[in-house]
Design an enzyme around this catalytic site. Structure first.
Site, PDB file in Angstrom:
ATOM      1  N   TRP A  33       0.842  -1.204   0.000  1.00 52.56           N
ATOM      2  CA  TRP A  33       0.000   0.000   0.000  1.00 52.56           C
ATOM      3  C   TRP A  33       0.876   1.253   0.000  1.00 52.56           C
ATOM      4  O   TRP A  33       2.010   1.237   0.466  1.00 52.56           O
ATOM      5  CB  TRP A  33      -0.923   0.005   1.221  1.00 52.56           C
ATOM      6  CG  TRP A  33      -0.222   0.114   2.552  1.00 52.56           C
ATOM      7  CD1 TRP A  33       0.228  -0.914   3.330  1.00 52.56           C
ATOM      8  CD2 TRP A  33       0.120   1.329   3.253  1.00 52.56           C
ATOM      9  NE1 TRP A  33       0.824  -0.424   4.474  1.00 52.56           N
ATOM     10  CE2 TRP A  33       0.776   0.941   4.454  1.00 52.56           C
ATOM     11  CE3 TRP A  33      -0.061   2.677   2.998  1.00 52.56           C
ATOM     12  CZ2 TRP A  33       1.243   1.860   5.388  1.00 52.56           C
ATOM     13  CZ3 TRP A  33       0.412   3.609   3.927  1.00 52.56           C
ATOM     14  CH2 TRP A  33       1.047   3.195   5.102  1.00 52.56           C
ATOM     15  N   GLU A  76       7.751   8.361  13.536  1.00 48.43           N
ATOM     16  CA  GLU A  76       7.901   7.756  12.211  1.00 48.43           C
ATOM     17  C   GLU A  76       8.681   8.677  11.271  1.00 48.43           C
ATOM     18  O   GLU A  76       9.425   8.215  10.407  1.00 48.43           O
ATOM     19  CB  GLU A  76       6.524   7.449  11.611  1.00 48.43           C
ATOM     20  CG  GLU A  76       5.686   6.437  12.380  1.00 48.43           C
ATOM     21  CD  GLU A  76       6.161   5.007  12.194  1.00 48.43           C
ATOM     22  OE1 GLU A  76       7.148   4.781  11.470  1.00 48.43           O
ATOM     23  OE2 GLU A  76       5.551   4.100  12.791  1.00 48.43           O
ATOM     24  N   GLU A 114       9.097   1.748   6.095  1.00 48.50           N
ATOM     25  CA  GLU A 114       8.739   2.570   7.250  1.00 48.50           C
ATOM     26  C   GLU A 114       8.449   4.021   6.843  1.00 48.50           C
ATOM     27  O   GLU A 114       7.618   4.683   7.462  1.00 48.50           O
ATOM     28  CB  GLU A 114       9.874   2.541   8.277  1.00 48.50           C
ATOM     29  CG  GLU A 114      10.017   1.217   9.013  1.00 48.50           C
ATOM     30  CD  GLU A 114       9.019   1.079  10.151  1.00 48.50           C
ATOM     31  OE1 GLU A 114       8.420   2.095  10.542  1.00 48.50           O
ATOM     32  OE2 GLU A 114       8.825  -0.045  10.641  1.00 48.50           O
ATOM     33  N   HIS A 117       4.884   5.342   6.530  1.00 45.94           N
ATOM     34  CA  HIS A 117       4.072   5.587   7.726  1.00 45.94           C
ATOM     35  C   HIS A 117       4.050   7.066   8.080  1.00 45.94           C
ATOM     36  O   HIS A 117       2.991   7.647   8.327  1.00 45.94           O
ATOM     37  CB  HIS A 117       4.612   4.771   8.912  1.00 45.94           C
ATOM     38  CG  HIS A 117       4.642   3.300   8.663  1.00 45.94           C
ATOM     39  ND1 HIS A 117       5.306   2.412   9.486  1.00 45.94           N
ATOM     40  CD2 HIS A 117       4.098   2.554   7.674  1.00 45.94           C
ATOM     41  CE1 HIS A 117       5.157   1.184   9.018  1.00 45.94           C
ATOM     42  NE2 HIS A 117       4.429   1.250   7.914  1.00 45.94           N
ATOM     43  N   ASP A 199       2.307  -3.585   9.178  1.00 46.61           N
ATOM     44  CA  ASP A 199       3.697  -3.447   8.729  1.00 46.61           C
ATOM     45  C   ASP A 199       4.655  -3.632   9.893  1.00 46.61           C
ATOM     46  O   ASP A 199       5.675  -4.334   9.788  1.00 46.61           O
ATOM     47  CB  ASP A 199       3.933  -2.055   8.131  1.00 46.61           C
ATOM     48  CG  ASP A 199       3.374  -1.891   6.732  1.00 46.61           C
ATOM     49  OD1 ASP A 199       2.856  -2.868   6.162  1.00 46.61           O
ATOM     50  OD2 ASP A 199       3.461  -0.770   6.204  1.00 46.61           O
ATOM     51  N   GLU A 200       4.343  -2.986  11.015  1.00 50.44           N
ATOM     52  CA  GLU A 200       5.220  -3.067  12.183  1.00 50.44           C
ATOM     53  C   GLU A 200       5.327  -4.511  12.687  1.00 50.44           C
ATOM     54  O   GLU A 200       6.398  -4.948  13.123  1.00 50.44           O
ATOM     55  CB  GLU A 200       4.714  -2.161  13.308  1.00 50.44           C
ATOM     56  CG  GLU A 200       4.519  -0.692  12.927  1.00 50.44           C
ATOM     57  CD  GLU A 200       5.807   0.056  12.655  1.00 50.44           C
ATOM     58  OE1 GLU A 200       6.867  -0.579  12.536  1.00 50.44           O
ATOM     59  OE2 GLU A 200       5.755   1.296  12.566  1.00 50.44           O
TER      60      GLU A 200
END
Length: 332
Positions: A33, A76, A114, A117, A199-200
């Site tokens: 995504w 983030e 990352e 985010h 994701d994390e």
């Protein structure tokens, strides 16, 4: 042989496996995504109406919620610090003949995932109209400029323990923020935070696998490194957080109290993460430990119960601290 040389040998021995880790735990840019999948499309005529919808839905969310959202976003956004730190770890090499070093490729690809985010959360905050973006931007710039010290130095073992722990902590935080948003009727924000949490979790699974693999190669070294990190305590990557005009770290305790009060990330969560890591890494059954590592294992196995007793006695301020990021009258 020095500890550093042992670390380097182990990292070099495991490097051929990194490509497989990337295939298992990371997703190609074309398939994962992207922020625009969740945000209003500025190319469409419906853009302004979608922005208006976001602003209306955002009114249902209270002051502590927005403070937590802002701090999560800033954390983030400080990714340049994390990538530069990990690129300096023993065994990670992006120079000369080692440009294709597997560990360096992992760090770059992990950072790229990352990075999305911070992008999506930052844009959502901007469109919501509920926060002071300039103050947030100042804090983000300070956080990147100030850097951080998470107690890992250049040791890959300690860094992988840290990321195993921290990725699960961020999974918990984003997931709970998403649940709260959904409960208030904000379906879009709820979905966004939930998928970030996913994701994390993938990243957590990868880093805990790195540690498990190293336990098979150098059990004593990894066990001692794990215990050393827990003795220092796992600090959050934004522990140097400050507002405009403030000193390094001055805003972090107030944010932590807010997250604790809201139930987004608590002292009990810290204990539970440690329990899960102890169980997955099967500390009880690790063999061939030297005397120092045996003591480290004993410490780690007893630690969750000790920390739980401390957590039960901890008291947190119930008064709201008024951050410059969010207007105080935004409390509902």
């Amino acid at each position: 042989m020095s500890t550093k040389n042992i670390r380097l040998e182990v990292m070099q021995a495991l490097e051929p496996q990194v490509e497989g880790f990337m295939d298992s735990f990371l997703i190609q840019p074309e398939d994962i995504w992207q922020p625009t999948d969740f945000l209003p499309n500025s190319e469409k005529d419906t853009f302004l109406q979608e922005v208006k919808d976001i602003r209306e839905e955002s009114k249902e969310l209270g002051y502590d919620f927005w403070v937590t959202m802002v701090a999560d976003t800033i954390t983030e956004e400080a990714l340049p610090t994390y990538e530069s730190w990990l690129m300096d770890v023993v065994g990670v090499d992006q120079h000369g003949d080692h440009k294709t070093n597997g560990w360096a490729k992992w760090v770059r690809a992990w950072t790229a995932e990352e990075n999305r985010h911070g992008d999506v959360l930052n844009k959502y905050l901007y469109l919501s109209g509920r926060v002071n973006m300039r103050e947030i931007e100042i804090t983000t710039q300070h956080l990147i400029s100030d850097g951080f010290d998470i107690g890992t130095d250049r040791d890959p073992y300690k860094n992988f323990v840290y990321t195993s722990f921290q990725e699960l902590a961020t999974n918990i935080s984003h997931k709970r923020v998403g649940q709260m948003a959904k409960k208030k009727g904000n379906v879009l924000l709820g979905k966004m935070c939930t998928i970030i949490a996913g994701d994390e979790m993938r990243h957590h699974l990868a880093y805990r696998e790195f540690v498990k693999t190293i336990l098979g190669e150098d059990p004593s070294g990894m066990m001692i490194a794990f215990a050393d990190m827990m003795k220092k305590k796992i600090v959050m990557p934004a522990h140097f957080l400050r507002e405009s005009g403030g000193t390094i770290g001055s805003a972090f305790e107030n944010f932590s109290n807010c997250a604790q009060r809201l139930g987004v990330y608590t002292a009990q969560d810290y204990v539970e993460i440690l329990r899960k890591l102890n169980a997955y890494w099967e500390l009880d059954s690790v063999r061939s430990l030297n005397e120092e590592a045996e003591k480290a294992r004993d410490y780690l196995i007893k630690l969750p119960s000790r920390l739980e007793r401390i957590a039960e006695r901890m008291k947190f301020p119930q008064d709201q601290y008024h951050f410059k990021w969010v207007e105080a009258n935004g409390a509902l």
